[in-house]
Design a protein around this motif. Structure first.
Motif, short mmCIF file in Angstrom:
data_model
loop_
_atom_site.label_atom_id
_atom_site.label_comp_id
_atom_site.label_asym_id
_atom_site.label_seq_id
_atom_site.Cartn_x
_atom_site.Cartn_y
_atom_site.Cartn_z
N UNK A 162 -34.23 53.40 1.51
CA UNK A 162 -33.65 52.14 1.96
C UNK A 162 -33.00 52.31 3.32
N UNK A 163 -33.12 51.29 4.20
CA UNK A 163 -32.45 51.35 5.49
C UNK A 163 -30.96 51.61 5.28
N UNK A 164 -30.39 52.51 6.10
CA UNK A 164 -29.03 52.98 5.82
C UNK A 164 -27.97 51.90 5.95
N UNK A 165 -28.16 50.98 6.90
CA UNK A 165 -27.09 50.02 7.17
C UNK A 165 -27.32 48.68 6.47
N UNK A 166 -28.29 48.62 5.55
CA UNK A 166 -28.58 47.32 4.96
C UNK A 166 -27.42 46.87 4.09
N UNK A 167 -27.15 45.57 4.15
CA UNK A 167 -26.11 45.01 3.31
C UNK A 167 -24.72 45.05 3.93
N UNK A 168 -24.58 45.76 5.05
CA UNK A 168 -23.25 45.85 5.67
C UNK A 168 -23.23 44.93 6.90
N UNK A 169 -22.39 43.90 6.89
CA UNK A 169 -22.32 43.02 8.06
C UNK A 169 -21.92 43.83 9.29
N UNK A 170 -22.54 43.57 10.42
CA UNK A 170 -22.25 44.34 11.62
C UNK A 170 -20.98 43.82 12.27
N UNK A 171 -20.04 44.72 12.46
CA UNK A 171 -18.78 44.35 13.09
C UNK A 171 -18.60 45.20 14.33
N UNK A 172 -18.65 44.56 15.48
CA UNK A 172 -18.56 45.27 16.74
C UNK A 172 -17.27 46.08 16.83
N UNK A 173 -16.20 45.53 16.27
CA UNK A 173 -14.89 46.15 16.41
C UNK A 173 -14.79 47.50 15.71
N UNK A 174 -15.73 47.80 14.81
CA UNK A 174 -15.64 49.04 14.04
C UNK A 174 -16.29 50.22 14.75
N UNK A 175 -16.85 49.99 15.94
CA UNK A 175 -17.61 51.05 16.58
C UNK A 175 -16.75 52.27 16.90
N UNK A 213 -31.23 48.50 11.61
CA UNK A 213 -31.06 48.67 10.17
C UNK A 213 -30.56 50.06 9.81
N UNK A 214 -30.79 51.03 10.70
CA UNK A 214 -30.39 52.40 10.38
C UNK A 214 -28.99 52.70 10.90
N UNK A 215 -28.75 52.38 12.17
CA UNK A 215 -27.47 52.71 12.77
C UNK A 215 -27.14 51.68 13.84
N UNK A 216 -26.65 50.52 13.42
CA UNK A 216 -26.46 49.42 14.38
C UNK A 216 -25.49 49.77 15.51
N UNK A 217 -24.50 50.63 15.22
CA UNK A 217 -23.55 50.95 16.29
C UNK A 217 -24.20 51.76 17.39
N UNK A 218 -25.07 52.69 16.98
CA UNK A 218 -25.81 53.46 17.99
C UNK A 218 -26.71 52.53 18.78
#
Lengths: 375, 321
Positions: B308-321, B183-188
């Motif tokens: 609020x969790x930093x990444x909430x509401x943003x769909x996780x997209x692997x390609x954006x890493x 929820x905070x930093x999905x890419x990490x």
């Protein structure tokens, strides 16, 4: 010809249109499945009524489309700025109350009475939309939560104010009394239908919003903030002012919707539309969300999606002739919204699939040539 | 003093659904998915829980046993329904708020449709009463016994147990740590080998389970074992979201927030029994608005420095890493 299709396929408006179409199709298929499960024998006839029934009640389709067109604009306009105005219900109820209040309590010349009622409704909705805007802009409170809370506060408040007013409320009938004729909107004179001039005002409002969004600095700033609020702030746009202004305009639209709904002329002389304070949140506000999503938040698209939703709602009412409950339409609408949330993605997937099929055909034609070259 | 006991005894069964649903929202949002569908999930769970009670109420099964089994049914229903949200919001990367709204709209309509066709009513009415007059032995304890072990529902104790389990899972397990990372930093999180999609599915599913249970407990503790498609759960799902924000996405703060809201609501609905408030002679509707107004006031003061969790509401997209 082929070039034309390719060009059209690439345009943004077209892909939004096909995406909405795909969502509607899936929603209707789902509805048909439910109808078949509920009562297999009548499902075909019932579904036919659902799809086609609206054409026999054209007047009613336009009449019921008016309020959801307005709430659709309320949701869609805020959406352009990245705000989710789920509070259209509360703004709609507030607008209805303001219109009712002026209709009953103010004595005005006949010619302007209904006009003042409509304006009052607009102000009521604007006021109720302004609050979540202020909370969002100045206090950083999520507008979704605020507008939901104000849906409830508005609903309880309006019910209480109406119940406490002896001129407006007949407690033995648990509804408001009939509005004076001067407060009702001029009818278009279609028999057995309450359709009135408000549909033209609503379409005009949609066109005005279209111009505001596409031809004014404010509209440009609004859309820019919706795309990227940090970039627009960096470019010197006043985000806070724009948030409050957007929510106020959105509220005004929903308020107008409430006024249009309650001020409509009745088909029976001497009566009028009435409001029952039963502590239920106005459904037209939520239907506005469906309308806005289907119309891709574009004011022009919203005009057509409002007509479509109203059309299948009328059809759903007629499907009850075959024993189907009208709630089936609410289910279908909810399913349509669910699919429209990722319809763009599905659309792209279907598009890719078609492209792949086409390119396969082409490569098959070319393939036989290759071995010869090698040989 | 009796009024005080009465208020506390009536606050707890109202606070527990809020607590559980807000905990569900916490799991979902800390994994990065905004779950506005909690209202719908609650009603869905409540409906299937009550449907189960309706079918077994004439058998000789023990009342509290029925409640426990109904809870499992509601949890399963909530879990299955929440999969629709994960599918759209995680796999299909759809807008989470819109999907949630659609799911909220679907349930009341579907319940009305089903109930009107099968029962010819707006919902399910059961004749079971899950009320517990007094817990043996424990109710004898002075003060505490009266506060917590008389005129209550076992949902209160189940709720507290679920809170403790949730807090342990959330803070003391590898799973909880990974969930919060997503929820905070999905890419990490992804870069160190955590499957973000799976963790988000898990977060939303937990919110579905807790939401379903919360909805059933609302039907048991507030609605006397009935569900109705018109009134639904009266905005409790949305209130729970506010409770979660007020509780700063942390389990025990959420408990306090839930108690606060439940107490306000209980006061609003029992004005006639509180002499000094009754004497003021204020229209009861003002008190009914109180929980919603209080939510706004509280949020106005707490949202400025939101946790609020930093990444909430943003769909996780692997390609954006």
């Amino acid at each position: 010809m082929q070039v034309n299709i390719k060009k059209a396929g690439k345009s943004k408006g077209f892909s939004a249109f096909t995406a909405a179409l795909l969502a509607v199709l899936l929603g209707l298929v789902f509805g048909y499945i439910i109808m078949t499960i509920a009562s297999p024998a009548n499902s075909f006839l019932g579904f036919q009524k659902l799809l086609m029934g609206g054409f026999k009640r054209i007047g009613d389709v336009f009449y019921y489309a008016t309020p959801i067109l307005m709430t659709g604009l309320a949701v869609g306009f805020a959406f352009k700025m990245g705000l989710f105005n789920i509070g259209a219900s509360g703004q709609y109820t507030m607008g209805m109350f303001f219109a009712l209040y002026v209709g009953f309590m103010w004595k005005l010349p006949d010619s302007v009475h209904w006009l003042v009622c409509v304006l009052a409704g607009m102000i009521g909705g604007m006021f109720w939309g302004l609050i979540p805007g202020i909370f969002k802009a100045l206090l950083n409170v999520n507008e979704v939560i605020t507008s939901i809370m104000f849906n409830y506060i508005g609903m309880y408040l309006v019910d209480m104010l109406i119940q406490g007013n002896a001129t407006m409320y007949i407690s033995s009938k648990t509804r408001t009394s009939y509005l004076p004729a001067s407060a009702q909107m001029p009818s278009l004179g279609i028999t057995n239908s309450s359709v009135n001039i408000s549909i033209f005002i609503a379409i005009t409002a949609a066109l005005i919003l279209f111009v505001v969004l596409n031809k004014t600095t404010f509209g440009y700033e609004l859309k820019a903030t919706g795309f990227n609020k940090y970039a627009s702030a960096y470019a010197g746009m006043n985000g806070k002012r724009n948030i409050i202004l957007t929510m106020a305009i959105a509220g005004a639209m929903a308020g107008l919707g409430g006024a249009f709904a309650i001020l409509a002329p009745s088909t029976i002389a001497g009566s009028s539309m009435t409001y029952e304070p039963v502590s239920v949140i106005a459904a037209n506000g939520f239907n506005g969300i469906a309308v806005a999503l289907l119309g891709n938040s574009s004011p022009i698209g919203i005009i057509f999606s409002a007509l479509f939703v109203s059309h299948i709602q009328r059809g759903g009412t007629l499907a009850s002739l075959y024993g189907y409950k009208p709630e089936i339409i609410d289910v279908v609408i909810a399913v349509i919204i669910y699919f429209s949330a990722f319809a763009m993605l599905m659309n792209a997937m279907v598009g890719n699939l078609i492209k792949k099929l086409f390119s396969k055909n082409q490569s098959e034609k070319i393939l036989p040539a290759d071995p010869k070259e090698e040989a | 003093m009796d009024t005080f006991y009465y208020l506390i005894q009536n606050t707890l069964p109202v606070a527990i659904p809020l607590l559980l649903v807000a905990l569900g929202g916490m799991f979902s949002e800390r994994s990065g998915v905004i779950n506005i569908a909690l209202e719908g999930i609650m009603l869905f769970g409540a409906f299937f829980g009550c449907l189960f009670v309706y079918f077994v109420q004439s058998t000789s099964m023990d009342t509290q046993g029925i409640l426990l089994l109904g809870m499992l049914v509601a949890a399963t229903a909530g879990f299955l329904y929440s999969l629709l949200l994960s599918l759209a919001a995680v796999t299909m990367k759809a807008d989470q708020t819109i999907t949630g709204t659609a799911l909220n709209m679907l349930v009341p309509a579907a319940i009305l449709l089903f109930s009107k066709m099968s029962f010819n009513s707006d919902g399910i009415t059961t004749n079971k009463n899950f009320y517990v007059k007094e817990v043996p032995a424990l109710s004898e304890i002075p003060v505490l016994g009266k506060l917590f072990f008389q005129n209550t529902y076992i949902t209160v104790y189940i709720g507290i147990v679920l809170l403790v389990i949730s807090a342990i899972v959330f803070y003391k397990t590898k799973f909880g740590l990974r969930l919060r990372a997503c929820g905070e930093h999905p890419h990490a999180a992804d870069s160190v080998g955590i499957n973000v999609y799976f963790m988000r599915y898990a977060g939303v599913s937990l919110s579905g389970i807790l939401g379903g249970i919360g909805g059933f407990f609302y039907a048991v503790g507030v609605m006397n074992g009935n569900t109705n498609g018109h009134t639904g759960v009266a905005g409790f799902g949305f209130l729970a979201l506010a409770v979660m924000i007020f509780g700063q996405w942390k389990p025990f703060k959420i408990l306090l927030a839930a108690l606060f809201f439940a107490f306000l609501r209980t006061v609003a609905y029992s004005i006639a029994l509180i002499p000094f408030l009754d004497a003021l002679n204020i229209n009861q509707t003002y008190y009914k608005m109180l929980p919603y107004v209080a939510t706004m006031v509280v949020l106005a003061f707490t949202s400025k420095k939101s946790r609020a969790p930093k990444a909430e509401g943003i769909p996780y997209d692997k390609g954006l890493r």
